[in-house]
Design a protein around this motif. Structure first.
Motif, PDB file in Angstrom:
ATOM      1  N   PRO A 180      -1.919   4.188 -10.777  1.00  0.00           N
ATOM      2  CA  PRO A 180      -2.866   4.209  -9.661  1.00  0.00           C
ATOM      3  C   PRO A 180      -2.314   3.392  -8.491  1.00  0.00           C
ATOM      4  O   PRO A 180      -1.664   2.362  -8.700  1.00  0.00           O
ATOM      5  CB  PRO A 180      -4.126   3.575 -10.250  1.00  0.00           C
ATOM      6  N   LEU A 181      -2.534   3.870  -7.299  1.00  0.00           N
ATOM      7  CA  LEU A 181      -1.994   3.217  -6.112  1.00  0.00           C
ATOM      8  C   LEU A 181      -2.623   1.838  -5.932  1.00  0.00           C
ATOM      9  O   LEU A 181      -3.840   1.712  -5.786  1.00  0.00           O
ATOM     10  CB  LEU A 181      -2.259   4.082  -4.878  1.00  0.00           C
ATOM     11  N   GLU A 182      -1.792   0.819  -5.945  1.00  0.00           N
ATOM     12  CA  GLU A 182      -2.234  -0.564  -5.755  1.00  0.00           C
ATOM     13  C   GLU A 182      -1.409  -1.181  -4.633  1.00  0.00           C
ATOM     14  O   GLU A 182      -0.189  -1.318  -4.750  1.00  0.00           O
ATOM     15  CB  GLU A 182      -2.060  -1.377  -7.039  1.00  0.00           C
ATOM     16  N   LEU A 183      -2.061  -1.577  -3.557  1.00  0.00           N
ATOM     17  CA  LEU A 183      -1.343  -2.113  -2.401  1.00  0.00           C
ATOM     18  C   LEU A 183      -0.672  -3.443  -2.705  1.00  0.00           C
ATOM     19  O   LEU A 183       0.337  -3.782  -2.080  1.00  0.00           O
ATOM     20  CB  LEU A 183      -2.296  -2.250  -1.213  1.00  0.00           C
ATOM     21  N   ALA A 184      -1.199  -4.184  -3.668  1.00  0.00           N
ATOM     22  CA  ALA A 184      -0.570  -5.450  -4.059  1.00  0.00           C
ATOM     23  C   ALA A 184       0.829  -5.206  -4.616  1.00  0.00           C
ATOM     24  O   ALA A 184       1.714  -6.058  -4.492  1.00  0.00           O
ATOM     25  CB  ALA A 184      -1.427  -6.173  -5.090  1.00  0.00           C
ATOM     26  N   HIS A 231      -4.853   5.983   4.514  1.00  0.00           N
ATOM     27  CA  HIS A 231      -4.737   5.168   5.721  1.00  0.00           C
ATOM     28  C   HIS A 231      -4.494   3.698   5.384  1.00  0.00           C
ATOM     29  O   HIS A 231      -3.753   3.003   6.088  1.00  0.00           O
ATOM     30  CB  HIS A 231      -6.000   5.314   6.574  1.00  0.00           C
ATOM     31  N   GLU A 232      -5.121   3.221   4.316  1.00  0.00           N
ATOM     32  CA  GLU A 232      -4.872   1.842   3.879  1.00  0.00           C
ATOM     33  C   GLU A 232      -3.420   1.663   3.451  1.00  0.00           C
ATOM     34  O   GLU A 232      -2.800   0.624   3.715  1.00  0.00           O
ATOM     35  CB  GLU A 232      -5.815   1.491   2.722  1.00  0.00           C
ATOM     36  N   LEU A 241       2.118  -0.364   4.592  1.00  0.00           N
ATOM     37  CA  LEU A 241       3.545  -0.107   4.784  1.00  0.00           C
ATOM     38  C   LEU A 241       4.008  -0.598   6.154  1.00  0.00           C
ATOM     39  O   LEU A 241       5.099  -1.164   6.297  1.00  0.00           O
ATOM     40  CB  LEU A 241       3.835   1.385   4.636  1.00  0.00           C
ATOM     41  N   GLU A 242       3.161  -0.398   7.166  1.00  0.00           N
ATOM     42  CA  GLU A 242       3.502  -0.861   8.517  1.00  0.00           C
ATOM     43  C   GLU A 242       3.492  -2.387   8.583  1.00  0.00           C
ATOM     44  O   GLU A 242       4.414  -2.997   9.136  1.00  0.00           O
ATOM     45  CB  GLU A 242       2.501  -0.286   9.521  1.00  0.00           C
ATOM     46  N   LYS A 243       2.474  -3.003   7.999  1.00  0.00           N
ATOM     47  CA  LYS A 243       2.327  -4.454   8.059  1.00  0.00           C
ATOM     48  C   LYS A 243       3.513  -5.170   7.432  1.00  0.00           C
ATOM     49  O   LYS A 243       4.026  -6.156   7.981  1.00  0.00           O
ATOM     50  CB  LYS A 243       1.033  -4.875   7.363  1.00  0.00           C
ATOM     51  N   TYR A 244       3.980  -4.668   6.295  1.00  0.00           N
ATOM     52  CA  TYR A 244       5.054  -5.338   5.567  1.00  0.00           C
ATOM     53  C   TYR A 244       6.433  -4.745   5.867  1.00  0.00           C
ATOM     54  O   TYR A 244       7.407  -5.103   5.209  1.00  0.00           O
ATOM     55  CB  TYR A 244       4.755  -5.296   4.069  1.00  0.00           C
TER      56      TYR A 244
END
Length: 273
Positions: A63-67, A97-98, A103-106
């Motif tokens: 599952p997609l986890e941004l952490a 979108h999240e 991806l842009e932030k980091y």
């Protein structure tokens, strides 16, 4: 299997309908370049909200986890059979979108493919897509319009496969100074767009496809829409021999992309130290 400490950590959000084939394709093109990679496949959690995750998805993807995503070196968002839907109709658009924002932030190196490229260009730059009168479906020569590290080693007229029912507004793209149209197809459709300063690449060709992928896609559509068989386009091949005429472009593009990630990662480490 334990990965080498210097392996490039690559995430892939697999949105394609043929998920196992797509997984095999990206493993082949990413692991076959002589560069150490550790690849993790993900699925959008919102896509399975209220229902069970299919076993073949749960077995090979997380599952997609941004952490987790923010620790990666590169990330790929695949295509999806959603070109004929508006972006607002996508059930997991908020989650997507999240991901884009993370991806842009980091400043993670991003590769968006086909529909993934359409969705990302719309999110980041407001570029619209439009439906084509007929599916662009086949292997065509590509015209190089601007220098690109990702096209290093390729000559004008190299062959690449396209398979989609929509395209993006190239006139809008050309008005955005942040973007560069690096190459287009001889059919007049988009091939490669790059952000000049951000870590974003938008690839409209399914360069990950193997020898039989276009024909398999056609057969899937015939099976899904038997009453429309007479109106479904068969793939067009610019070169019959060899049938896998985009093999060189595939190999060079993905090697160039991984090399770009490795170079930027090394530069980051130098700055940190």
């Amino acid at each position: 299997m334990r990965q080498p400490a210097d392996a490039l950590r690559i995430g892939v959000l697999n949105l394609m309908h043929d998920k196992l084939d797509t997984r095999a394709r990206f493993l082949r093109v990413l692991e076959g370049q002589g560069i150490n990679v550790a690849i993790t496949f993900y699925y959008p959690k919102d896509h399975y909200k209220g229902r069970s995750v299919p076993p073949e998805v749960a077995k090979y993807a997380r599952p997609l986890e941004l952490a987790e995503v923010k620790k990666l070196d590169g990330f790929i968002v695949t295509g999806a059979p959603l070109e004929r839907l508006s972006f607002t109709e996508i059930t997991y658009s908020d989650e997507l979108h999240e991901l884009f924002s993370c991806l842009e932030k980091y400043q993670i190196e991003q590769l968006y493919v086909c529909w993934g490229a359409m969705a990302a260009l719309n999110y980041f730059y407001g570029i619209e897509k439009y439906l084509l009168a007929q599916k662009v479906f086949g292997v065509y020569p590509q015209e190089i319009l601007a220098p690109s590290k990702l096209l290093y080693g390729l000559k004008d007229g190299f062959l690449a496969p396209h398979a989609r029912y929509a395209d993006i507004d190239l006139a809008q793209v050309s008005q955005r100074r942040e973007l560069q149209i690096s190459a287009n197809s001889s059919t007049g459709h988009a091939f490669l767009i790059e952000a000049k300063k951000a870590h974003q690449t938008f690839l409209f060709s399914h360069l990950e496809y193997g020898r039989q992928a276009l024909e398999k896609e056609y057969q899937r559509e015939v099976a899904a829409y038997p009453d429309q068989k007479a109106h479904l386009a068969r793939p067009t091949y610019a070169s019959q021999v060899p049938r896998f005429s985009w093999g060189k472009a595939q190999q060079l593009f993905f090697k160039n992309w991984l090399t770009l990630i490795a170079t930027r990662k090394k530069a980051k480490n130098v700055i940190k130290n």
